[in-house]
Design a protein around this motif. Sequence first.
Motif, PDB file in Angstrom:
ATOM      1  N   ALA A   1     -38.480 -49.281 -53.753  1.00 45.21           N
ATOM      2  CA  ALA A   1     -38.035 -48.193 -53.840  1.00 45.21           C
ATOM      3  C   ALA A   1     -36.756 -47.698 -53.116  1.00 45.21           C
ATOM      4  N   PRO A   2     -35.921 -48.814 -52.398  1.00 42.56           N
ATOM      5  CA  PRO A   2     -34.686 -48.103 -51.768  1.00 42.56           C
ATOM      6  C   PRO A   2     -33.919 -47.145 -52.158  1.00 42.56           C
ATOM      7  N   PRO A   3     -33.041 -46.983 -51.880  1.00 41.72           N
ATOM      8  CA  PRO A   3     -31.936 -45.678 -51.922  1.00 41.72           C
ATOM      9  C   PRO A   3     -30.937 -46.142 -53.046  1.00 41.72           C
ATOM     10  N   GLU A   4     -30.989 -45.302 -53.908  1.00 40.34           N
ATOM     11  CA  GLU A   4     -29.614 -45.868 -54.681  1.00 40.34           C
ATOM     12  C   GLU A   4     -28.561 -46.449 -53.951  1.00 40.34           C
ATOM     13  N   GLY A   5     -27.795 -47.648 -54.581  1.00 50.03           N
ATOM     14  CA  GLY A   5     -26.660 -48.203 -53.916  1.00 50.03           C
ATOM     15  C   GLY A   5     -26.987 -49.478 -53.537  1.00 50.03           C
ATOM     16  N   ALA A   6     -28.793 -49.569 -52.935  1.00 54.52           N
ATOM     17  CA  ALA A   6     -29.216 -50.576 -51.384  1.00 54.52           C
ATOM     18  C   ALA A   6     -29.147 -52.067 -52.241  1.00 54.52           C
ATOM     19  N   THR A   7     -29.382 -53.049 -51.524  1.00 53.88           N
ATOM     20  CA  THR A   7     -29.629 -54.556 -52.601  1.00 53.88           C
ATOM     21  C   THR A   7     -30.111 -55.005 -51.013  1.00 53.88           C
ATOM     22  N   GLU A   8     -30.635 -55.587 -51.764  1.00 54.75           N
ATOM     23  CA  GLU A   8     -31.570 -57.054 -50.695  1.00 54.75           C
ATOM     24  C   GLU A   8     -31.169 -57.751 -49.662  1.00 54.75           C
ATOM     25  N   VAL A   9     -31.252 -58.382 -49.322  1.00 54.11           N
ATOM     26  CA  VAL A   9     -30.110 -59.175 -47.592  1.00 54.11           C
ATOM     27  C   VAL A   9     -30.560 -60.527 -48.250  1.00 54.11           C
ATOM     28  N   ARG A  10     -29.142 -61.337 -49.221  1.00 56.67           N
ATOM     29  CA  ARG A  10     -29.327 -62.847 -49.244  1.00 56.67           C
ATOM     30  C   ARG A  10     -30.011 -63.741 -48.422  1.00 56.67           C
ATOM     31  N   GLY A  11     -30.820 -64.265 -48.881  1.00 54.58           N
ATOM     32  CA  GLY A  11     -32.318 -64.805 -48.379  1.00 54.58           C
ATOM     33  C   GLY A  11     -33.396 -64.651 -48.058  1.00 54.58           C
TER      34      GLY A  11
END
Length: 182
Positions: A53-63
């Motif tokens: 449940a990250p803040p809006e706009g956050a994305t996962e780190v590739r890999g």
Amino acid sequence: MPTRTRTALLLAVVLTSGGLTGCSSLSAVMGLGSCEGSEERVEQLRSLALLDAPPEGATEVRGYEGVEAECWEDSGDAAISADHMYVHPGTPAEVIRHYRTAAARDGWLPGPSRPAPPRVPIDLCFTRNVNGTPTILTVWSLTPGTFGASEGHPFPPELTTGSGFLVEAMADPAGEPIDCED
């Protein structure tokens, strides 16, 4: 041990033993229990809502997509951990605000208030019992120094902006107390 988990371990060691104020002493986190029979607790931590449940706009780190969870043993010490890495386009204050609100809503209690260490703008710790097991949830900045470069892992390029952070839950496999300290 998977690379990501070793990275999380190194992060915990760097923040705990590097003179930074952090959650629970390393001996309290690691000095008790073994991983034998910990599969259910590992899955309990993996399923914690705040890890996904990250803040809006956050994305996962590739890999490093998805929640990574396991029990690990090192020199006879054991800990259960689950973590998720993100990059956020906003400010550290926005990430802090998001997790303080979300953690309170989910029943987590804040650890002692403390200023973030230099060059680590996000440094939060919360406590809660998860199915009767004392558990901590930390949210902290990912920097080249905290990421684990000494393990030979390349620093993901999207983290060079300084907006990366890790959300991690930890518990002792034997259910021993673990909490945030000054």
